[in-house]
Design an enzyme around this catalytic site. Structure first.
Site, short mmCIF file in Angstrom:
data_model
loop_
_atom_site.label_atom_id
_atom_site.label_comp_id
_atom_site.label_asym_id
_atom_site.label_seq_id
_atom_site.Cartn_x
_atom_site.Cartn_y
_atom_site.Cartn_z
CB SER A 1 -25.82 37.94 -78.55
OG SER A 1 -25.84 37.07 -77.45
CG ASP B 1 -31.62 39.46 -74.10
OD1 ASP B 1 -31.84 40.31 -73.22
OD2 ASP B 1 -30.56 39.40 -74.75
CE LYS C 1 -29.55 41.34 -71.49
NZ LYS C 1 -29.77 42.15 -72.71
CD GLU D 1 -31.05 45.57 -76.40
OE1 GLU D 1 -31.18 46.51 -77.21
OE2 GLU D 1 -30.44 44.52 -76.67
CD GLU E 1 -23.64 45.40 -75.52
OE1 GLU E 1 -24.76 45.01 -75.16
OE2 GLU E 1 -23.05 44.97 -76.54
#
Ligand code: KIV
Length: 272
Positions: free
Chosen positions: A50, A88, A118, A120, A187
Site C-alpha cells: 500500500s 509484502d 505476505k 495475496e 480484507e
C-alpha cells in the site's frame, strides 16, 4: 561488554499461538521513524505494498517494484526492535511459480532481515505457500479483497456481500491454513463471513474492514492517523496528524516571514 538490553523479537509462531486469545495488534509501517513509535504497541508491523498508493501516489499497488519493498523493509527493521516485521511481496514477484516466489521471498528475507513475507491469494496460492514454508519462509496470506487483483475485480470492493460468494472465500481460508500460512489477512469482507472463517480455521485471522471479532486487526497507519487524503469508509481516524502537520508548517512559515525564527546556536547537536 555491551549493556544494551536485548529485546526479543516476536516471531511467526508467537502469532500463531495467539489464535483465539488476546487480539493481535498490527499496523502498516514504511519508515524507520514511524516503526520506532509503533514498535512498543503492536505485535507485528507490515511493510505493505500500500506504500505505493500512500507514499508514492500510484492509483493501485500493481506498479510497486520489489527493490522499493526491500528498501522500506530495511528501514522498518532498523527502526524497530520488538515487533515481527512482515514484508509484502509485490505484484508479479510470486504468482508465476513456486521457485520464482522462493527466489524473491528469500531476497526479501536476506536483504531486509524481516521475519515473514505476505502474499495475496487463497487456494490458487496454496501450493506456493507450502513450498515457501517448507523452505524456511514464514508466510502470511491475504484473502477477500486482494488489491493486487484490482484490475480483475474492477475496483476496491467488499467481498462476500452475497452468501453465494462465501463458499469460495471459505475454501481460500482453509487452503492457506492447510498450506502452512501462520496467519491470514481478511480484507474488506462481510462481517458474518469473517466470523465464520475465524471460527473455522486454526490460524489467526487479521481483519481490515472485516469484523472486530477477527483474531486481530490491521490498519494502514497513515489512514488511522488522519494523514491520508483518501480513506476507506470503515477506517476510524484515531488522530488528526494531517491537520497537526499543516498547523506546524503554517506557523513555521509565519515565523520565517516575520523573521521571528529562533537564532541558531551554531550547533547541530540533537536535543536529548
Ligand atoms: O499493503 C497493505 O498495506 C496491506 C494491508 C492493507 C493489509 O496489505
Amino acid at each position: 561488554m555491551s549493556i544494551r538490553k536485548h529485546v526479543r523479537r516476536i516471531t511467526a509462531p508467537d502469532i500463531i499461538a495467539r489464535k483465539g486469545g488476546v487480539p493481535v495488534v498490527s499496523l502498516t509501517a514504511y519508515h524507520a521513524h514511524t516503526a520506532a513509535i509503533a514498535d512498543l504497541h503492536v505485535d507485528f508491523l507490515l511493510v505493505g505494498d500500500s506504500l505505493g498508493m500512500v507514499m508514492y501516489g500510484f492509483e493501485s499497488t500493481v506498479p510497486v517494484p520489489l527493490d522499493l519493498m526491500i528498501m522500506h523493509g530495511k528501514a522498518v527493521v532498523r527502526g524497530s526492535k520488538r515487533a515481527l516485521i512482515v514484508v509484502d511481496m509485490p505484484f508479479g514477484t510470486y504468482e508465476e511459480s513456486s521457485p520464482v516466489a522462493f527466489r524473491n521471498a528469500a531476497r526479501i528475507m536476506k536483504e531486509t532481515n524481516c521475519g515473514a513475507v505476505k502474499l495475496e491469494g487463497g487456494a490458487r496460492m496454496a501450493e506456493t505457500i507450502d513450498y515457501l514454508v517448507q523452505r524456511g519462509i514464514p508466510v502470511m496470506a491475504h484473502i477477500g479483497l486482494t488489491p493486487q487483483s484490482v484490475n480483475v475485480l474492477g475496483g476496491f470492493k467488499t467481498q462476500g456481500r452475497s452468501v453465494g460468494q462465501w463458499t469460495a472465500i471459505e475454501k481460500d481460508a482453509n487452503a492457506v491454513a492447510e498450506a502452512g500460512a501462520f496467519a491470514v489477512v481478511l480484507e474488506a469482507m462481510a462481517a458474518p463471513l469473517a466470523e465464520r472463517i475465524t471460527a473455522a480455521i486454526p490460524i489467526p485471522t487479521i481483519g481490515i474492514g472485516a469484523s472486530p471479532n477477527c483474531d486481530g486487526q490491521i490498519l494502514v497507519m497513515e489512514d488511522m492517523l488522519g494523514l491520508s487524503p483518501r480513506v476507506p469508509k470503515f477506517v476510524k481516524e484515531f488522530g488528526k496528524v494531517g491537520n497537526a502537520i499543516e498547523r506546524a508548517i503554517k506557523s513555521y512559515a509565519g515565523e520565517v516571514r516575520a523573521r521571528t525564527f529562533p537564532a541558531p546556536e551554531h550547533t547541530y547537536d540533537t536535543k536529548e
